[in-house]
Every structure is written in structure tokens, then in C-alpha cells.
Design an enzyme around this catalytic site. Sequence first.
Site, mmCIF file in Angstrom:
data_model
loop_
_atom_site.group_PDB
_atom_site.id
_atom_site.type_symbol
_atom_site.label_atom_id
_atom_site.label_comp_id
_atom_site.label_asym_id
_atom_site.label_seq_id
_atom_site.Cartn_x
_atom_site.Cartn_y
_atom_site.Cartn_z
ATOM 1 N N GLU A 1 0.746 -1.291 -0.037
ATOM 2 C CA GLU A 1 0.031 -0.087 0.120
ATOM 3 C C GLU A 1 0.978 1.070 -0.091
ATOM 4 O O GLU A 1 1.810 1.401 0.963
ATOM 5 C CB GLU A 1 -0.906 0.032 1.126
ATOM 6 C CG GLU A 1 -1.947 -1.027 1.276
ATOM 7 C CD GLU A 1 -3.081 -0.327 0.511
ATOM 8 O OE1 GLU A 1 -3.201 0.680 -0.064
ATOM 9 O OE2 GLU A 1 -4.234 -1.125 0.590
ATOM 10 N N HIS B 1 -3.916 -3.433 -7.949
ATOM 11 C CA HIS B 1 -5.227 -3.585 -7.632
ATOM 12 C C HIS B 1 -6.453 -3.653 -8.722
ATOM 13 O O HIS B 1 -7.297 -4.248 -8.862
ATOM 14 C CB HIS B 1 -5.682 -2.830 -6.143
ATOM 15 C CG HIS B 1 -6.674 -3.742 -5.342
ATOM 16 N ND1 HIS B 1 -7.337 -2.890 -4.389
ATOM 17 C CD2 HIS B 1 -7.130 -4.748 -5.457
ATOM 18 C CE1 HIS B 1 -7.934 -3.816 -3.634
ATOM 19 N NE2 HIS B 1 -8.262 -4.923 -4.589
ATOM 20 N N ASP C 1 -7.377 1.516 -8.267
ATOM 21 C CA ASP C 1 -5.699 1.909 -7.540
ATOM 22 C C ASP C 1 -4.615 0.927 -7.877
ATOM 23 O O ASP C 1 -5.181 -0.241 -8.095
ATOM 24 C CB ASP C 1 -5.757 1.866 -5.906
ATOM 25 C CG ASP C 1 -6.258 0.502 -5.221
ATOM 26 O OD1 ASP C 1 -7.237 -0.037 -5.733
ATOM 27 O OD2 ASP C 1 -5.460 0.344 -4.525
HETATM 28 ZN ZN ZN Z 1 -6.393 -1.410 -3.226
#
Ligand code: ZN
Length: 290
Positions: A160, A198, A208
Site C-alpha cells: 500500500e 489492484h 488503484d
Molecule cells: Zn487497493
Amino acid sequence: MLVLGISPFISSDPITVPMNIIMKLHIPSALFLLAACSVNPYKTTNKSYKQQARDYARIISQHPLTTGTDSVPAAPYWVGTVNFNLRKPNFVIIHHTAQNGCPQTLQTFTLTRTQVSAHYVICRDGTVHHMLNDYLRAWQAGVSKWGNITDVNSVSVGIELDNNGMEPFSDPQINSLLHLLTKLKTTYSIPTANFIGHGDIAPTRKNDPSSYFPWKQLADRGFGLWYGDTTGISVPDGFSSLTALRVIGYDIRDSSAAALAFKRHFEQDTLRSWGAQEEKILYTLYRAYE
Ligand SMILES: [Zn+2]
């Protein structure tokens, strides 16, 4: 992107103590105070991490094997093989958090009610938080599909990036990412094509990392496939862009969503309408994936 938005904040900043106060203290007291400054605000949830890791270690060290005894007739005695190791991640899935800073994301991933996590969180200043052992399964991909893989969490490492989705990614953050990807690719022999986003694996649900994400910069370093100059490329008659998207890995049940994800990744532009240039790029990549 995360599934849930959780209100901030637990600060991970160390407590600052004015220097004049420290100077008035005896040295041992000052040292004690300085040591206390680095108290980890995640002590309690770290305890839970360790307990869960111990529980899983107990499960995988069980012998004789107890799982599957309902469906497998018992042999006269148990034979354990001596040749094995741990399963390894074979994909890297990249996300942006769509949250307001690293402290918020760290908190989200340490609250059980959110049911989301990632192996790594990279902050804007380049700080890398390694939140889960690479051998364990994070909850980052959600309902997703790439090729015939439907349990992406079981085969991937999730990263992330702290970013709200509407801004460029900072240089220190991308530098840390490249460093991390180098380590992951080498350690687990992850194929070049298996560094994806993703939005690629969940095109109807996720967008994203955003169009700002520098996929070409990654591909130049060996993380993800790319295409060269498309000027001389001629796409053969009968070329099916849908089949090509499918071969690359996209879930084409919603063809528009798959095409949009492709444009986000390979053109960093979701506003262009599909045309000859997209066909050329897709054809080039399709040949690389074939
Ligand atoms: Zn994501």
C-alpha cells in the site's frame, strides 16, 4: 485502495521532550526519558500479531497430519516427507491507500473490524512499514481475478502506498518501493509480468493505483511488462482485443472495466477513447505475454 475509511488518528510520532528539561536531569534520568520517547504505540496489537503467528506455527507443525482425515482413509502409520519448504508469493499487488496519511492506514490495519491489511505500507517520506511476514496471507486483494487465479491473496504480497488517489506519488516513496520490489523479486523469483495493480485484478471494483502511478518507471527496472515504440506496429486482421486482454490476465466479464484498467496501467490515461493506439499497445503486450 482500502475497503473502509476509518477516522484518524493514533500518532506514531515520538513524544518530544524539550532539551532544557532533559539538561536539568541527571544523565541516567535523561537516558531513561529518551528511551521512553520511542515507546511503540502499537504494543497491544503487536502482542496480538505474535499470538496469531504462534497459533499458525502450531498448526503447520502438527504431526501426524490431522487435516483431511475425514476424506482420506487412515494409513497404518504416518510418513512425513523430508523435502519441503514454505510456499512463496509469486505476485506483487500495488495499491494506493486513498487515506489521509500513514498513521490512518496503520490504524486501519490494526483494527480487527476493518478486515483489511497489507504486507507493506510505504509512507510519502519513504518510510516502509513491514506489517506482515511475506509468507503469511494479507487481506488486500479482496474479490479479484487474474488469469485463472481467483485467490490472489494466497499468491501475492500486497503493498500500500500512502496516497489519496488524486496526487502524484513522491520520489522518496517510489525510491523505497523500487528498493523493496528489488528485494521481493530476487528473494521469491517473482516473474517480471507479475507486478500488477489492484485495479488490474479487480477492474469493476478498484481503481488503484491511480493514473499518477509511474508504471513505466517500474517496468524500466524489471517490474511489470511494457511496450516499445508502436509506430511500426501493424495489428493483424482478426486481432481480438478482448482475447488479448484475457491472455494478459484481465477479467473480461465486464469488457469496458477491463479496457479502462488497461488504459490506466499502460497509458496512465483513463479518458482516452479506445482506438488504434490502444490496439497497438495491447497487441505488443499480448505478444509479450503469449
Ligand atoms: Zn487497493
